[in-house]
Design a protein around this motif. Structure first.
Motif, PDB file in Angstrom:
ATOM      1  N   ALA A 297      31.437 -15.094  21.261  1.00 13.57           N
ATOM      2  CA  ALA A 297      30.566 -15.002  20.090  1.00 13.57           C
ATOM      3  C   ALA A 297      29.517 -13.910  20.268  1.00 13.57           C
ATOM      4  CB  ALA A 297      29.891 -16.352  19.832  1.00 13.57           C
ATOM      5  N   ALA A 298      28.917 -13.829  21.461  1.00 17.67           N
ATOM      6  CA  ALA A 298      27.907 -12.799  21.724  1.00 17.67           C
ATOM      7  C   ALA A 298      28.513 -11.404  21.613  1.00 17.67           C
ATOM      8  CB  ALA A 298      27.296 -13.014  23.106  1.00 17.67           C
ATOM      9  N   ALA A 299      29.676 -11.211  22.223  1.00 20.74           N
ATOM     10  CA  ALA A 299      30.322  -9.901  22.198  1.00 20.74           C
ATOM     11  C   ALA A 299      30.731  -9.507  20.784  1.00 20.74           C
ATOM     12  CB  ALA A 299      31.545  -9.916  23.109  1.00 20.74           C
ATOM     13  N   ASN A 300      31.244 -10.458  20.020  1.00 25.98           N
ATOM     14  CA  ASN A 300      31.656 -10.153  18.656  1.00 25.98           C
ATOM     15  C   ASN A 300      30.470  -9.831  17.763  1.00 25.98           C
ATOM     16  OD1 ASN A 300      34.797 -10.809  17.730  1.00 25.98           O
ATOM     17  ND2 ASN A 300      34.244 -11.668  19.709  1.00 25.98           N
ATOM     18  N   TRP A 301      29.339 -10.510  17.981  1.00 23.93           N
ATOM     19  CA  TRP A 301      28.155 -10.166  17.186  1.00 23.93           C
ATOM     20  C   TRP A 301      27.743  -8.727  17.459  1.00 23.93           C
ATOM     21  CZ3 TRP A 301      23.384  -8.139  17.276  1.00 23.93           C
ATOM     22  CH2 TRP A 301      22.591  -8.326  16.143  1.00 23.93           C
ATOM     23  N   ALA A 302      27.739  -8.327  18.725  1.00 22.41           N
ATOM     24  CA  ALA A 302      27.360  -6.953  19.076  1.00 22.41           C
ATOM     25  C   ALA A 302      28.328  -5.949  18.454  1.00 22.41           C
ATOM     26  CB  ALA A 302      27.331  -6.796  20.593  1.00 22.41           C
ATOM     27  N   TYR A 303      29.603  -6.284  18.461  1.00 21.05           N
ATOM     28  CA  TYR A 303      30.615  -5.407  17.867  1.00 21.05           C
ATOM     29  C   TYR A 303      30.362  -5.211  16.373  1.00 21.05           C
ATOM     30  CZ  TYR A 303      35.248  -4.042  16.084  1.00 21.05           C
ATOM     31  OH  TYR A 303      36.275  -3.404  15.441  1.00 21.05           O
ATOM     32  N   VAL A 304      30.086  -6.309  15.680  1.00 22.84           N
ATOM     33  CA  VAL A 304      29.814  -6.220  14.241  1.00 22.84           C
ATOM     34  C   VAL A 304      28.534  -5.438  13.985  1.00 22.84           C
ATOM     35  CG1 VAL A 304      29.224  -7.560  12.177  1.00 22.84           C
ATOM     36  CG2 VAL A 304      31.051  -8.348  13.692  1.00 22.84           C
ATOM     37  N   ASP A 305      27.486  -5.734  14.741  1.00 16.81           N
ATOM     38  CA  ASP A 305      26.196  -5.080  14.535  1.00 16.81           C
ATOM     39  C   ASP A 305      26.270  -3.580  14.789  1.00 16.81           C
ATOM     40  OD1 ASP A 305      23.293  -5.516  13.969  1.00 16.81           O
ATOM     41  OD2 ASP A 305      23.072  -4.667  15.992  1.00 16.81           O
ATOM     42  N   ALA A 306      27.119  -3.178  15.725  1.00 18.96           N
ATOM     43  CA  ALA A 306      27.278  -1.753  16.050  1.00 18.96           C
ATOM     44  C   ALA A 306      28.313  -1.069  15.164  1.00 18.96           C
ATOM     45  CB  ALA A 306      27.669  -1.601  17.515  1.00 18.96           C
ATOM     46  N   GLN A 307      28.759  -1.769  14.129  1.00 20.62           N
ATOM     47  CA  GLN A 307      29.751  -1.247  13.191  1.00 20.62           C
ATOM     48  C   GLN A 307      31.004  -0.773  13.921  1.00 20.62           C
ATOM     49  OE1 GLN A 307      27.683   1.647  10.775  1.00 20.62           O
ATOM     50  NE2 GLN A 307      26.458   0.095   9.749  1.00 20.62           N
ATOM     51  N   GLY A 308      31.382  -1.569  14.931  1.00 23.49           N
ATOM     52  CA  GLY A 308      32.628  -1.306  15.635  1.00 23.49           C
ATOM     53  C   GLY A 308      32.543  -0.332  16.782  1.00 23.49           C
ATOM     54  N   LYS A 309      31.321   0.154  17.094  1.00 24.14           N
ATOM     55  CA  LYS A 309      31.194   1.149  18.156  1.00 24.14           C
ATOM     56  C   LYS A 309      30.057   0.798  19.122  1.00 24.14           C
ATOM     57  CE  LYS A 309      33.067   4.885  15.294  1.00 24.14           C
ATOM     58  NZ  LYS A 309      32.818   6.242  14.711  1.00 24.14           N
ATOM     59  N   PRO A 310      30.125  -0.388  19.753  1.00 24.68           N
ATOM     60  CA  PRO A 310      29.048  -0.757  20.671  1.00 24.68           C
ATOM     61  C   PRO A 310      29.147  -0.029  22.012  1.00 24.68           C
ATOM     62  CG  PRO A 310      30.734  -2.440  20.691  1.00 24.68           C
ATOM     63  CD  PRO A 310      31.145  -1.440  19.643  1.00 24.68           C
TER      64      PRO A 310
END
Length: 366
Positions: A171-184
């Motif tokens: 869940a933490a990793a997916n939130w970061a992925y979404v927040d970074a618009q796919g480019k974390p």
């Protein structure tokens, strides 16, 4: 089958495969996962039956380090639940060191309690003491004592309580992925002292990379030394990665307790990158940072108080000679949008699902 039919069938199969790949939408999947865990927790999905209260018991809580908000929250829940079931509790603080925990375990054994709760440190670290407890017939339950959830016969634990740590990390990793618009561009913080911490960090790393993001660095630094290490470490990482560093992922909120001043000194506002995301445990300070928009946007919280009640219930089952409940407590993605419900005003994830009354019913204490 002739050659032409074979080729036609192969082309059709390849076309179907390409179509299926095209339909895959990792961003939509990631958003769906985050939304799943960000909703209100209002329904009780735990046990509804079990043994009545075993009366007149005295238990010991061996806290790995009471400066850790997760450990403190669980301890508070144990104390609350013990009062409800009618038990006496003695809390011993390991103060964040192996030596401290060893000494605390020795004190616990000297008290000859009816049960022991290992709270927030690896069971394998204290293997000789666990053997002594087992030989003395003292049941052991635990919170975050290793990667195994439930009964852990190898380490002599009746039950080890946790949310699904891999789902927390996902869940933490997916939130970061979404927040970074796919480019974390991610820095991950963990502590190899704890098997569960390494498992969580490895899961975050694997998830970010599977989604197509970048793990800039995997930092192994002791959680007990965050106050000394994190300020300079934060400055060094900023100098090394600059704007490539979009998000921090940590196995515990405690890493972010000491990053703010270094980020501010570098000219960062409370909402600038790197965005801090914790895969556990939902400490009071994390809630305060999220609410204020100051150097943390997310914690994937565990229901610490509820888990304290579950530990008491599991110990009651052990004392009654029954099997563990099998309950896996819920996790919660806490953001600025939902910080005010499910215990949020008290700066904790405390589900509004009536768990206190449910456990009291089981124990015959309503």
């Amino acid at each position: 089958m002739n050659r032409r039919t074979f080729i036609t069938g192969t082309v059709a199969a390849m076309a179907l495969l390409v179509a299926n790949i095209a339909l895959a939408d990792p961003m939509a999947d990631a958003k769906g996962l985050v939304e799943k865990y960000a909703g209100k927790v209002s329904a009780w999905d735990g046990p509804t039956s079990g043994p009545k209260a075993q009366e007149g018991k005295t238990i010991v809580v061996l806290a790995g380090d009471l400066k850790n908000g997760g450990i403190l929250g669980v301890t508070t829940g144990v104390e609350e639940a013990a009062a409800a079931i009618g038990w006496q509790v003695k809390v011993l603080d390991g103060a964040g060191s192996i030596g401290g925990r060893t000494a605390a375990f020795g004190q616990a054994m000297a008290l000859k309690p009816d049960g022991i709760i290992i709270n927030g440190f690896d069971a394998v670290e204290q293997a000789p003491a666990l053997e002594q407890a087992k030989a003395a017939g003292i049941p052991l339950v635990a919170w975050h004592a290793g990667p195994v959830i439930g009964p852990d016969e190898k380490n002599g634990l009746y039950a080890n309580i946790s949310t699904d740590a891999m789902e927390v990390s996902k869940a933490a990793a997916n939130w970061a992925y979404v927040d970074a618009q796919g480019k974390p561009g991610v820095v991950i913080f963990t502590d190899s002292t704890y098997a569960i911490a390494i498992a969580k960090a490895d899961k975050m790393k694997a998830e970010i990379e599977a989604l197509g993001g970048t793990v800039l660095e995997y930092v192994d630094t002791p959680i007990a030394e965050t106050s000394q290490r994190m300020p300079q470490l934060t400055t060094s990482l900023l100098q090394k990665y600059g704007d490539q560093w979009t998000h921090s992922l940590a196995i515990n909120d405690l890493y972010f307790d000491f990053m703010g001043p270094s980020l501010a000194a570098a000219g960062k506002s409370g909402t600038d990158a790197p965005i801090n995301v914790a895969a556990g445990d939902g400490s009071e300070s994390a809630y305060q940072r999220i609410r204020a928009g100051q150097f943390q946007k997310v914690t994937v919280a565990e229901p610490l108080n509820l888990q304290g009640w579950q530990l008491v219930d599991e110990l009651n089952r052990a004392l009654a000679g029954e099997k563990w409940s099998g309950y896996l407590s819920p996790l919660h993605v806490v953001t600025g949008d939902n910080v005010e419900f499910d215990g949020g005003p008290k700066n904790t994830f405390d589900p509004d699902n009536g768990y206190r009354d449910e456990y009291k019913k089981i124990w015959g204490k309503m």
